[in-house]
Design an enzyme around this catalytic site. Structure first.
Site, PDB file in Angstrom:
ATOM      1  N   HIS A 374       0.795  -1.229   0.000  1.00 53.09           N
ATOM      2  CA  HIS A 374       0.000   0.000   0.000  1.00 53.09           C
ATOM      3  C   HIS A 374       0.822   1.271   0.000  1.00 53.09           C
ATOM      4  O   HIS A 374       0.267   2.358   0.180  1.00 53.09           O
ATOM      5  CB  HIS A 374      -0.915   0.047   1.224  1.00 53.09           C
ATOM      6  N   LYS A 565      -8.269  14.154   4.953  1.00 58.69           N
ATOM      7  CA  LYS A 565      -7.436  12.948   4.903  1.00 58.69           C
ATOM      8  C   LYS A 565      -6.412  13.091   6.018  1.00 58.69           C
ATOM      9  O   LYS A 565      -6.315  14.145   6.650  1.00 58.69           O
ATOM     10  CB  LYS A 565      -6.733  12.816   3.557  1.00 58.69           C
ATOM     11  N   ARG A 566      -5.679  12.026   6.281  1.00 56.13           N
ATOM     12  CA  ARG A 566      -4.629  12.139   7.282  1.00 56.13           C
ATOM     13  C   ARG A 566      -3.673  13.271   6.934  1.00 56.13           C
ATOM     14  O   ARG A 566      -3.473  13.594   5.762  1.00 56.13           O
ATOM     15  CB  ARG A 566      -3.856  10.810   7.368  1.00 56.13           C
ATOM     16  N   LYS A 677     -14.649   8.593  -3.432  1.00 58.11           N
ATOM     17  CA  LYS A 677     -15.897   8.875  -2.711  1.00 58.11           C
ATOM     18  C   LYS A 677     -16.421  10.259  -3.053  1.00 58.11           C
ATOM     19  O   LYS A 677     -17.633  10.455  -3.224  1.00 58.11           O
ATOM     20  CB  LYS A 677     -15.679   8.741  -1.201  1.00 58.11           C
TER      21      LYS A 677
HETATM   22  C1  CR1 Z   1      -2.137   4.709   0.865  1.00 58.67           C
HETATM   23  O1  CR1 Z   1      -1.387   5.781   1.364  1.00 58.67           O
HETATM   24  C2  CR1 Z   1      -4.254   4.026  -0.263  1.00 58.67           C
HETATM   25  C3  CR1 Z   1      -4.552   3.171   0.954  1.00 58.67           C
HETATM   26  C4  CR1 Z   1      -5.375   1.948   0.603  1.00 58.67           C
HETATM   27  C5  CR1 Z   1      -2.494   3.769   1.997  1.00 58.67           C
HETATM   28  C6  CR1 Z   1      -3.382   5.209   0.145  1.00 58.67           C
HETATM   29  O2  CR1 Z   1      -3.002   5.916  -0.999  1.00 58.67           O
HETATM   30  O3  CR1 Z   1      -5.463   4.479  -0.832  1.00 58.67           O
HETATM   31  O4  CR1 Z   1      -3.334   2.721   1.543  1.00 58.67           O
HETATM   32  N1  CR1 Z   1      -1.247   3.166   2.459  1.00 58.67           N
HETATM   33  O5  CR1 Z   1      -4.766   1.190  -0.364  1.00 58.67           O
HETATM   34  C7  CR1 Z   1      -0.933   2.852   3.714  1.00 58.67           C
HETATM   35  O6  CR1 Z   1      -1.636   3.102   4.658  1.00 58.67           O
HETATM   36  C8  CR1 Z   1       0.657   1.677   5.054  1.00 58.67           C
HETATM   37  O7  CR1 Z   1       0.254   2.202   3.830  1.00 58.67           O
END
Ligand code: CR1
Length: 839
Positions: A374, A565-566, A677
């Protein structure tokens, strides 16, 4: 007591079972019954929370029959099942989703209304289970919904954190964290299953021995252990009879844990040790996209993975006498590297506990595991110091060394005399402090490796996992993320959902491609005005929320420009903040300037230890204060920071958005899912060519997407040439004005030190190229303003965005996983008895 009442007609109401009946009158009776006998209240005494609980139990009762029946069908048919392993599930509230999926939403609303109660108010009572940080955890929750909706036998495994993601409040502009005591008032959505308790060992050492057949074997002599109790959560499919299980593990001290200490009279220490074991599942680590090398975190990972694998094997062996068909019946998906220790654990269980030979065990392990990556951020890749690892899991370290030895022999054969390659591929990073590389373990132990958007997968192949790609190109696939339209359209935006269903029927809920059919209505005046009306209503609702929680009055007619978002430097909340300051400067220079009124809305949490991200939150709140309190500027602009961004708040925000900010540095955001979303709910996107933005733009069409900024390749080249942010500061007057105003204390009451670290990081490093993309972003925002002036054009673009988002359903993602990675098939569950289906 009839187990499966025969329900045929309205006239049968009297005999309809109060725990299964779907009739409005039966539901009302069941609700009052649960209120009285479970909450111990009558209507007079009941608090809103009691009412929520009573309704939840009423819905849960109706899920149970399907849930048990689904599990019976799976057992009887000995199905192949998907086991999804994830350290995080960001579920969001359960009640509304359960009502929708079992098809009781309208009935519940109706009987509550007769009692003068409002369903939405009751739903608002629920404290959401925030057992995740951000996109990764929410993706797991969407996947669970899609698996059940597609009737695929699946079980999710994870951790029942006693404290989920912290609650955020804002004090004097700073983020303040409070513990999330989400279980405080009880949780109607879980059923503890103490009968499936398992033991998990830690520490100690290993010993070799010769078994009766003369074979050399190893046993792990642990020095402590912890018990795992599963808590099961129902995962109902949308309008079908499938209810899958999410099984979350909670740690408990073993009964005999410290009798020695106890007997010696040190009661306090015996209890303290007990508390120590139970700490394992106490709290979710609040880091998103950053790795924290804490021992407790590794304990959490091993704990839940070991519990889950033992559980999977127990269930398998109740129908099989050996492991011959294990890989046919089970597939294990690991959500990032957090559960990757499972590869060593399955080897240990097979080789040490079930006495399967190494080669056979390795063959099985590689066939069952698949790994989803991810992130491309190197600071997020998990690496455990060998010493720490060996102390906690001595046997697993040996197994990893053995896997590595065999693996590197294989590599040497294919690439002779290429020690550089060996060093990069090794599961162990050499150096002053040796480390176990979990991503390498995941790649070696899996038959499939996937990224979460096209660009991300390409960059994995080219860069982060290039050596593994050279070795096994066939293992790599892409599965672009998706989101569930049930929660993120039907539940979040009921008005828009109703409009869609009126015009194109309800098929879009099960097959989101059908939403494309509204494209033919884009010129239909009645449809257009209904669409506009709904967006306006949703914006008004959010404006009310803002007034209530932030005491800021915003104009619902202004452009709602949103980034939620974070907080992370790569996501570049600062870029949007710099745009706001640019507009502020322009208005101060030229007070009569005509600009498109905007309401900027931010939301998101920062990891508590991430000082820069916290300073960015403080900065945004400081800009908000200056802008909002300046009458000259606040006529046009408002800046709002919504505290404690979570799934529930997200559900309010997406439907009210005009412009979705997806402005990460290209090559950094693996996929993003809020981008999906927002667009699904009719927002337009301003974004870079990063993550899934690229695919969204392809689908909605370049004319309906505001693109700006460097590409991943250009970012790479610029950095390779040597990037000097100072050049941009020197040559761009508006950028300089922004920086200088901050520097002079313009947003910190004259304090020139407060934001110094932030400015220094930009002027001297700017790792995420805020300066390099600044001008392109400002220009693109100008195009946004122009487009918004033409409301009819904007409306068309909004409709086209939703219409073309069909691809981004998590149902499509799950179909791809099923076909390309899991080889799993739907197993429809038939209703157990003739049931009355709500229309
Ligand atoms: C990514 O930063 C992605 C999500 C789900 C995050 C984001 O871009 O949409 O995963 N990655 O796939 C993450 O948390 C530890 O990595």
């Amino acid at each position: 007591y009839q187990k499966h009442p025969h329900r045929t007609s309205e006239a049968a109401v009297q005999i309809e079972d109060d725990r299964t009946g779907m009739n409005v009158e039966t539901l009302r009776r069941a609700f009052l019954d649960n209120l009285y006998y479970i909450q111990g209240k009558d209507l007079q005494l009941a608090t809103p929370y009691d009412l929520y609980m009573a309704l939840s139990y009423t819905v849960r009762d109706r899920l149970l029959q399907r849930w048990l029946h689904t599990q019976e069908v799976y057992l009887q048919q000995d199905v192949r099942s998907v086991c999804y392993l994830s350290a995080e599930y960001l579920l969001g509230r359960q009640l509304g989703n359960a009502l929708i999926n079992v098809g009781l939403y309208e009935q519940a609303r109706a009987f509550l209304k007769e009692m003068n109660l409002d369903l939405r108010d009751l739903m608002e009572q629920e404290i959401e289970p925030g057992l995740g940080n951000g996109g990764l955890g929410r993706l797991a929750a969407c996947f669970m919904d899609s698996l059940a909706s597609l009737e695929i036998p699946a079980i999710g495994y994870g951790i029942r954190y006693e404290f989920g993601i912290f609650a955020q409040s804002i004090r004097d502009g700073w983020q303040v964290e409070q513990p999330d005591r989400w279980l405080r008032y009880g949780n109607p959505w879980e059923i503890p299953r103490p009968e499936y308790l398992v033991e998990v060992k830690f520490g100690g050492h290993t010993e070799g021995y010769i078994d009766p057949a003369g074979q050399y074997r190893v046993s792990w002599v642990n020095d402590r252990s912890v018990l795992g109790t599963p808590y099961d959560y129902p995962v109902p499919g949308y309008r079908n009879d499938t209810v899958n299980t999410l099984r979350l593990w909670s740690a408990r001290a073993t009964e005999d844990f410290n009798f020695q200490v106890f007997d010696s009279g040190d009661f306090a220490r015996a209890v303290a040790d007990k508390t120590y074991s139970e700490n394992i599942t106490k709290v979710l680590y609040p880091n998103d996209n950053t790795y924290q090398g804490r021992e407790l975190r590794l304990e959490q990972q091993y704990f839940f993975v070991s519990c889950s694998l033992q559980d999977i094997i127990r269930r398998y062996l109740s129908y099989h006498s050996d492991f011959e068909s294990f890989a046919d019946k089970v597939t294990l998906q690991i959500n990032d590297t957090h559960p990757s220790i499972g590869i060593a654990e399955l080897m240990r269980l097979l080789v040490d506990e079930y006495l399967v030979g190494w080669d056979k065990a390795w063959q099985i392990t590689r066939r069952v595991f698949a790994y989803t990556n991810h992130t491309l951020l190197s600071e997020a890749l998990e690496r455990w110091p060998v010493a720490l690892f060996g102390n906690l899991l001595p046997r697993h370290l040996e197994i990893i060394y053995e896997i590595n030895r065999r693996f590197l022999d294989e590599v040497r054969e294919r690439f002779p005399e290429d020690e550089g390659r060996i060093a990069r591929l090794s599961l162990i990073q050499e150096g002053s402090q040796k480390q176990v590389r979990m991503a390498n373990l995941a790649c070696v132990g899996s038959h499939a490796i996937n990224g979460v958007a096209q660009l991300h997968t390409e960059l994995l192949k080219k860069d982060v996992l290039a050596d593994f790609y050279a070795l096994w190109p066939e293992k790599f696939t892409n599965v672009t993320n998706g989101v569930t339209p049930r929660r993120f359209l039907l539940l979040s935006n009921p008005k828009l959902a109703l409009l869609l269903s009126e015009r194109i029927g309800q098929d879009w809920l099960k097959d989101l491609d059908q939403i494309g059919r509204i494209e033919s209505l884009v010129a239909d005046p009645a449809f257009r005005s209904a669409w506009q009306q709904i967006k306006d209503d949703n914006k008004r609702d959010l404006a009310e929320y803002i007034l209530q929680f932030n005491q800021i009055e915003v104009d619902p007619d202004s452009l709602f420009d949103i980034q939620v978002k974070r907080f992370h430097e790569y996501k570049r909340q600062l870029l949007l903040a710099f745009f706001i300051v640019t507009l502020y400067n322009r208005l101060k220079r030229q007070p009569d300037l005509e600009i498109v009124p905007r309401t900027f809305i931010f939301g998101g949490k920062s990891a508590p230890g991430y000082a820069m991200a916290k300073l960015i939150i403080k900065f945004i709140n400081s800009v908000a204060r200056v802008v909002n309190s300046d009458p000259q500027v606040s006529r046009h602009l408002k800046v709002v920071f919504l505290a404690n961004y979570n799934v529930s708040l997200a559900q309010r925000i997406y439907p009210a958005c005009d412009l979705s900010e997806q402005i990460s540095t290209a090559g950094k955001e693996a996929s993003g899912t809020s981008n999906m979303k927002f667009a699904l709910n009719g927002a337009l996107t301003i974004g870079t060519l990063d993550g899934a933005n690229i695919e969204i733009r392809e689908k909605v069409g370049p004319d309906n997407f505001f693109l700006f900024g460097l590409t991943a390749q250009q970012v790479y080249d610029l950095k390779a040439r040597g990037y000097n942010p100072r050049d941009y500061y020197d040559s761009n007057a508006e950028l300089r004005e922004v920086v200088d105003r901050i520097s002079a204390g313009g947003f910190s009451g004259g304090d020139t030190n407060l934001f110094r670290p932030l400015l220094d990081s930009l002027l001297y490093r700017d790792d995420y190229l805020v300066f390099a993309d600044y001008q392109a972003y400002i220009d693109c925002q100008e195009q946004v303003s122009q487009a918004f002036r033409d409301r009819e054009r904007w409306l068309t673009m909004s409709i086209l965005n939703s219409a073309r988002m069909g691809y981004f359903s998590s149902d499509r993602s799950i179909r791809e996983y099923s076909r390309n990675i899991w080889q799993s098939e739907p197993v429809p569950v038939e209703p157990e008895s003739p049931a009355i289906r709500p229309a």
